[in-house]
Design a protein around this motif. Structure first.
Motif, PDB file in Angstrom:
ATOM      1  N   PRO A   9       0.834  -1.204   0.000  1.00 38.21           N
ATOM      2  CA  PRO A   9       0.000   0.000   0.000  1.00 38.21           C
ATOM      3  C   PRO A   9       0.871   1.256   0.000  1.00 38.21           C
ATOM      4  N   ALA A  11      -0.858   4.365  -0.988  1.00 31.16           N
ATOM      5  CA  ALA A  11      -1.860   5.345  -1.402  1.00 31.16           C
ATOM      6  C   ALA A  11      -2.116   6.446  -0.378  1.00 31.16           C
ATOM      7  N   GLY A  12      -1.486   6.341   0.789  1.00 31.14           N
ATOM      8  CA  GLY A  12      -1.748   7.326   1.848  1.00 31.14           C
ATOM      9  C   GLY A  12      -1.380   8.735   1.404  1.00 31.14           C
ATOM     10  N   THR A  15       0.273  13.290   4.859  1.00 30.84           N
ATOM     11  CA  THR A  15       0.110  14.695   5.272  1.00 30.84           C
ATOM     12  C   THR A  15       1.150  15.137   6.299  1.00 30.84           C
ATOM     13  N   ARG A  16       1.679  14.177   7.071  1.00 33.83           N
ATOM     14  CA  ARG A  16       2.673  14.578   8.080  1.00 33.83           C
ATOM     15  C   ARG A  16       3.978  15.026   7.437  1.00 33.83           C
ATOM     16  N   LYS A  26       5.234  10.093  -0.602  1.00 35.50           N
ATOM     17  CA  LYS A  26       6.259  10.004   0.463  1.00 35.50           C
ATOM     18  C   LYS A  26       7.134   8.775   0.250  1.00 35.50           C
ATOM     19  N   GLU A  27       6.539   7.728  -0.374  1.00 35.55           N
ATOM     20  CA  GLU A  27       7.301   6.485  -0.604  1.00 35.55           C
ATOM     21  C   GLU A  27       8.420   6.684  -1.622  1.00 35.55           C
ATOM     22  N   GLN A 103      -6.419   3.245  -5.134  1.00 38.95           N
ATOM     23  CA  GLN A 103      -7.358   3.486  -4.027  1.00 38.95           C
ATOM     24  C   GLN A 103      -7.853   4.917  -4.227  1.00 38.95           C
ATOM     25  N   GLY A 108      -8.163   4.393   4.529  1.00 35.49           N
ATOM     26  CA  GLY A 108      -7.376   3.683   5.528  1.00 35.49           C
ATOM     27  C   GLY A 108      -6.608   2.494   4.965  1.00 35.49           C
TER      28      GLY A 108
END
Ligand code: UTP
Length: 299
Positions: A9, A11-12, A15-16, A26-27, A103, A108
């Motif tokens: 995964p 797909a987040g 935001t941090r 971010k990945e 996604q 989540g």
């Protein structure tokens, strides 16, 4: 049948790590010379898996581009005799087949994993979070041992756990290990009695934190279907594991060995630290960086 597939995964929203993650995943942030997700894919390949499904989202196309063989770039480097730079693209020849699905709504981690159902075709598979590098000590790696533990115990799921300091337990899903040893496996493998999401120090049954690597049977998909919105209004993977436990499915945990570590780059503190850790090991630049740090610190 051996386990060959991993769901990763990515797909987040990350935001941090804004503003760095406004328009890039971010990945894909570099750690030393490689983006985080390249470490993850190398780990998966080293563990003997041959197929990866990325659960991606908007602004994540850079991941697909990174693993695509760039024929034009290769031609240009070859023509210009830049063979050392060509070596940096050797990862493109990984013995892994890549698949991608979107996604569309970031509901989540559990929701992201659920999108892997048809890809995994009812077979057990690995889940590896795309924003965490797992540093193993020698072989077999953490992921390989986790797969072996899953297969040896016949459990519905095997989860890797890192021991974290007491004052960090409130950041993680923490294991409550069951009493008694498991037959036929080493003492780093234990039966999970429960999982407590982000407990206070007083509530924490152990210091064993869920650390971004899992092996699961297809039963996880039924559990995810029954999982309602949890923390942050998201479908949490940990909640699906708790459903499996409540239904009597055996879940095993595996502890990291000394020196093994999860590097989660999800916030700036841990991202900076992770970058430094790997950059200091760089064969060309590590010593120079060490000297520069001493200078910065006035040592
Ligand atoms: P995080 O829990 O760190 O969430 O994801 P996030 O949304 O990326 O980060 P913040 O909190 O906004 O900063 C852990 C892993 O699960 C993936 C992420 O891409 C990351 O690799 N994930 C998370 C998804 O694929 N989908 C989601 O809906 C949430």
């Amino acid at each position: 049948m051996p386990i060959t597939k991993a769901v990763v995964p990515v797909a987040g929203l990350g935001t941090r790590l804004l503003p760095a993650t406004k328009s890039q995943p971010k990945e894909m942030l570099p750690v030393g010379r490689k983006p985080v997700v390249q470490y993850v894919v190398e780990e998966i390949e080293d563990a003997g898996l041959r197929s990866v499904l990325f659960i991606t989202g908007r602004s994540k196309t850079a991941i697909e581009d990174h693993f695509d063989r760039d024929v034009e770039l290769r031609r240009s480097l070859t023509t210009n005799g830049k063979h050392d730079l060509l070596d940096a693209l050797a990862y493109e020849d990984a013995n892994v087949e890549f698949f991608y699905t979107r996604q569309s709504e970031q509901l989540g981690l559990g929701h992201a994993v659920a999108l892997g159902e048809s890809y995994t075709e009812g077979q057990p598979f690995v889940i590896a979070l795309g924003d965490s590098i797992i540093e193993s000590q020698g072989t077999p790696s953490v992921l390989r041992r986790l797969i072996d533990a899953f297969e040896a115990t016949g459990a519905t799921a095997a989860i890797a756990f890192e021991e974290v300091p007491e004052d960090h337990v409130h950041r993680y899903g923490i294991a409550a290990p069951a009493d008694g040893a498991l037959p036929g496996v080493g003492d780093d493998v234990f039966r999970v009695a429960d999982l407590i999401e982000k407990p206070s120090q007083a509530e924490a049954p152990s210091r064993l934190a869920i650390s971004g690597r899992y092996v699961v049977s297809s039963a996880i998909f039924d559990a995810l279907r029954k999982t309602g919105k949890g923390k942050g209004g998201e479908i949490q993977l940990t909640d699906a594991f708790r459903i499996l436990l409540a239904e009597g499915h055996p879940i095993v945990g595996m502890r990291f060995r000394p020196g093994e570590k999860r590097h989660d780059i999800g916030n700036y503190g841990s991202y900076f630290r992770t970058f430094l850790h790997f950059a200091l090991q760089d064969p060309d630049c590590g010593d120079g960086l060490r000297a520069a740090i001493r200078e910065e610190l006035g040592l």
